[in-house]
Design a protein around this motif. Structure first.
Motif, short mmCIF file in Angstrom:
data_model
loop_
_atom_site.label_atom_id
_atom_site.label_comp_id
_atom_site.label_asym_id
_atom_site.label_seq_id
_atom_site.Cartn_x
_atom_site.Cartn_y
_atom_site.Cartn_z
N MET A 1 0.85 -1.20 0.00
CA MET A 1 0.00 0.00 0.00
C MET A 1 0.88 1.24 0.00
SD MET A 1 -2.75 1.22 2.89
CE MET A 1 -3.45 2.88 2.84
N SER A 2 0.71 2.11 -0.95
CA SER A 2 1.50 3.33 -1.01
C SER A 2 0.84 4.41 -0.15
CB SER A 2 1.63 3.82 -2.45
OG SER A 2 0.35 4.11 -2.99
N THR A 3 1.63 5.39 0.21
CA THR A 3 1.12 6.51 1.00
C THR A 3 1.27 7.79 0.20
OG1 THR A 3 3.28 6.93 2.02
CG2 THR A 3 1.82 5.38 3.14
N ASP A 4 0.52 8.82 0.62
CA ASP A 4 0.61 10.10 -0.09
C ASP A 4 1.59 11.04 0.59
OD1 ASP A 4 -0.80 10.61 2.17
OD2 ASP A 4 -2.51 11.58 1.19
N TYR A 5 2.46 10.50 1.42
CA TYR A 5 3.47 11.33 2.08
C TYR A 5 4.85 10.67 1.93
CZ TYR A 5 2.01 7.95 5.72
OH TYR A 5 1.65 6.83 6.42
N LYS A 6 5.86 11.50 1.99
CA LYS A 6 7.23 11.03 1.84
C LYS A 6 7.97 11.13 3.17
CE LYS A 6 7.83 12.42 -3.01
NZ LYS A 6 8.64 13.26 -3.95
N PHE A 7 8.88 10.19 3.37
CA PHE A 7 9.74 10.22 4.54
C PHE A 7 10.99 11.02 4.18
CE2 PHE A 7 6.90 6.84 5.44
CZ PHE A 7 6.84 6.72 6.82
N GLU A 8 11.05 12.23 4.71
CA GLU A 8 12.19 13.11 4.48
C GLU A 8 12.72 13.60 5.81
OE1 GLU A 8 11.51 15.67 0.56
OE2 GLU A 8 9.77 15.78 1.90
N TRP B 1 6.84 -1.68 5.70
CA TRP B 1 5.61 -1.64 6.48
C TRP B 1 5.20 -3.04 6.93
CZ3 TRP B 1 2.48 1.49 9.06
CH2 TRP B 1 1.19 1.03 9.39
N GLU B 2 4.84 -3.12 8.22
CA GLU B 2 4.25 -4.34 8.78
C GLU B 2 2.97 -3.94 9.49
OE1 GLU B 2 7.58 -7.20 10.34
OE2 GLU B 2 8.29 -5.15 10.67
N GLU B 3 2.03 -4.85 9.58
CA GLU B 3 0.72 -4.52 10.15
C GLU B 3 0.76 -4.26 11.66
OE1 GLU B 3 -2.13 -3.72 8.72
OE2 GLU B 3 -1.07 -3.84 6.80
N THR B 4 1.92 -4.43 12.24
CA THR B 4 2.11 -4.08 13.66
C THR B 4 2.65 -2.66 13.81
OG1 THR B 4 4.27 -5.16 13.53
CG2 THR B 4 2.45 -6.44 14.48
N VAL C 1 -2.20 3.27 10.97
CA VAL C 1 -2.12 2.31 12.06
C VAL C 1 -2.39 0.91 11.51
CG1 VAL C 1 -3.03 1.61 14.31
CG2 VAL C 1 -2.89 4.04 13.72
N GLY C 2 -1.45 0.01 11.72
CA GLY C 2 -1.59 -1.35 11.21
C GLY C 2 -2.73 -2.11 11.87
N SER C 3 -3.22 -3.10 11.15
CA SER C 3 -4.37 -3.88 11.63
C SER C 3 -4.04 -4.71 12.86
CB SER C 3 -4.87 -4.80 10.51
OG SER C 3 -3.86 -5.71 10.10
N GLU C 4 -2.74 -4.94 13.11
CA GLU C 4 -2.31 -5.72 14.27
C GLU C 4 -1.59 -4.85 15.31
OE1 GLU C 4 -0.08 -9.15 13.00
OE2 GLU C 4 -1.36 -9.41 11.23
N ALA C 5 -1.77 -3.54 15.22
CA ALA C 5 -1.07 -2.63 16.13
C ALA C 5 -1.57 -2.80 17.57
CB ALA C 5 -1.28 -1.18 15.69
N LEU D 1 9.95 14.50 8.71
CA LEU D 1 8.53 14.80 8.58
C LEU D 1 7.66 13.65 9.08
CD1 LEU D 1 8.38 16.46 5.03
CD2 LEU D 1 8.38 17.59 7.26
N TYR D 2 8.14 12.41 8.85
CA TYR D 2 7.37 11.23 9.26
C TYR D 2 8.31 10.22 9.90
CZ TYR D 2 3.47 13.04 6.54
OH TYR D 2 2.45 13.84 6.07
N HIS D 3 7.71 9.37 10.74
CA HIS D 3 8.47 8.31 11.40
C HIS D 3 7.61 7.05 11.44
CE1 HIS D 3 11.33 6.37 14.08
NE2 HIS D 3 10.31 6.02 14.87
N ARG D 4 8.23 5.91 11.18
CA ARG D 4 7.54 4.62 11.23
C ARG D 4 8.14 3.79 12.37
NH1 ARG D 4 6.92 1.75 5.69
NH2 ARG D 4 5.23 3.30 5.62
N ALA D 5 7.26 3.25 13.22
CA ALA D 5 7.75 2.49 14.37
C ALA D 5 6.83 1.32 14.68
CB ALA D 5 7.85 3.40 15.59
N PRO D 6 7.37 0.21 15.19
CA PRO D 6 6.54 -0.87 15.70
C PRO D 6 5.66 -0.37 16.85
CG PRO D 6 8.77 -1.66 15.33
CD PRO D 6 8.80 -0.17 15.18
N SER D 7 4.40 -0.73 16.84
CA SER D 7 3.42 -0.14 17.75
C SER D 7 3.70 -0.43 19.22
CB SER D 7 2.02 -0.64 17.40
OG SER D 7 1.97 -2.07 17.48
N HIS D 8 4.40 -1.52 19.52
CA HIS D 8 4.68 -1.84 20.93
C HIS D 8 5.42 -0.71 21.62
CE1 HIS D 8 5.19 -4.64 24.33
NE2 HIS D 8 6.37 -4.06 24.48
#
Length: 358
Positions: free
Chosen positions: A1-8, A32-35, A78-82, A142-149
């Motif tokens: 799944m693509s996003t409309d934002y960039k990680f800069e 990307w992982e669903e968590t 937010v991932g489905s398994e977050a 601008l953006y950050h991706r992290a495991p939900s735990h």
């Protein structure tokens, strides 16, 4: 799944980046992982660890590197398994850790004890590798991706500019203060009234310690220490008799300084019988400790890392309940290079927080 934002974000390409030579550009976050949770960064605290990493002070940095591990922003995916009941639109934060084995790779005594911050497979929020081997990138972005735990909700009553530096600086001192039962009946010394130390003063007072004393080199920090809530102040370079005057005064000392030429044995001399010194500052070179300073008095020297997500939640709630407000200065994200130069020069009182204009 693509996003409309960039990680800069602000990229450090080599050691010179610590001199204010980071470069803004796009980067590829972990797959990307669903968590996972994607966060639109609104605030990112500047921590001394950022400088240590940019200049490879703690060992070779895996360049390129985006630093920043005091991250607050809005959950935008937010991932489905977050975990944690996080929803799109929530104000959330990420600290210095973004993953651990959590028992998934076999028995792990620290994860099983609810202490993932000490997991041998733990992942630092930047300059590390996620469990899927992708690089971790931090919050000067601008953006950050992290495991939900390792993503926590910011409670109402804690403004994002205060929450951001609590995610690392705050929890680094909250955890040992809580572990060593700071409260009524305890006298606490805080070595280094600065970026880390000022949090320790605020929390030691919030825990109800009988006496909280700031300890730093120069007398010119006294006013700040008293304004923070210190009951007294010790200037080690401006008082030749500071050790004699304060011998065996403290039940607990939290040392936040990262200098390898600190008077460590003299700090130990300030401990009462069976008192404890907790080192949380991380020098780039070894320090000297005379074992005799421990033997007489059965004194203890120990260390402490950051804190678990549950500890961070507890800390944030205490900050909300007690209206704890760190001393911060907001700086535009576009001025990150100048901000880290100013940090190195010792200008902040006491934490810089980068703010994205949008």
């Amino acid at each position: 799944m693509s996003t409309d934002y960039k990680f800069e974000g602000w990229m450090g390409d080599d050691v010179s980046s610590s001199e204010g030579k980071m470069v803004w550009r796009e980067f590829q976050p972990k797959a990307w992982e669903e968590t996972d949770v994607d966060i639109k960064v609104t605030h990112s605290g500047i921590c001394g660890s950022d400088l240590h990493t940019l200049r490879s002070g703690w060992g070779a940095t895996e360049y390129p590197c985006v630093v920043g591990h005091e991250i607050v922003g809005v959950a935008v995916r937010v991932g489905s398994e977050a975990e944690g009941g996080i929803k799109v639109g929530d104000i959330v934060g990420v600290g210095a850790q973004s993953d651990a084995c959590l028992g998934r790779d076999g028995p792990c005594s620290t994860c099983n004890a609810g202490l993932p911050q000490y997991c041998k497979s733990g992942v630092i929020t930047y300059n590390s590798r996620h469990r899927n081997k992708d690089k971790s990138y931090g919050g000067y972005a601008l953006y950050h991706r992290a495991p939900s735990h390792f993503v926590v909700k910011i409670p109402k009553g804690v403004e994002p500019e205060y929450a951001a530096p609590l995610m690392c600086g705050g929890i680094t001192v909250y955890s040992p203060l809580k572990f060593h039962n700071t409260g009524p009946g305890k006298k606490v010394g805080i070595v280094g009234v600065g970026g880390l130390g000022h949090f320790a003063v605020l929390f030691a007072k919030a825990f109800g310690a009988d006496e909280v004393v700031g300890i730093s080199r120069r007398e010119n920090k006294r006013a700040d220490a008293i304004n923070l809530g210190c009951d007294d102040y010790i200037a080690t370079s401006d008082d030749a008799d500071w050790v004699k005057k304060n011998s065996e005064r403290f039940d607990l000392i939290i040392s936040t300084v990262s200098s390898d030429d600190m008077p460590f044995n003299e700090y130990v001399a300030l401990l009462k019988h069976e008192g404890t010194l907790v080192q949380v500052g991380a020098p780039e070179a070894p320090i000297k400790l005379n074992p005799m300073s421990l033997i007489y008095g059965r004194k203890n020297v120990t260390g402490s890392g950051i804190g678990s997500p549950d500890e961070i939640r507890d800390m944030l709630q205490l900050a909300a309940d007690k209206q704890i407000k760190p001393w911060v200065e907001k700086r535009p994200m576009k001025d990150a290079n100048q901000a880290i130069v100013d940090l190195e020069a010792g200008k902040p009182r006491f934490r810089y927080v980068l703010v994205n204009d949008s």
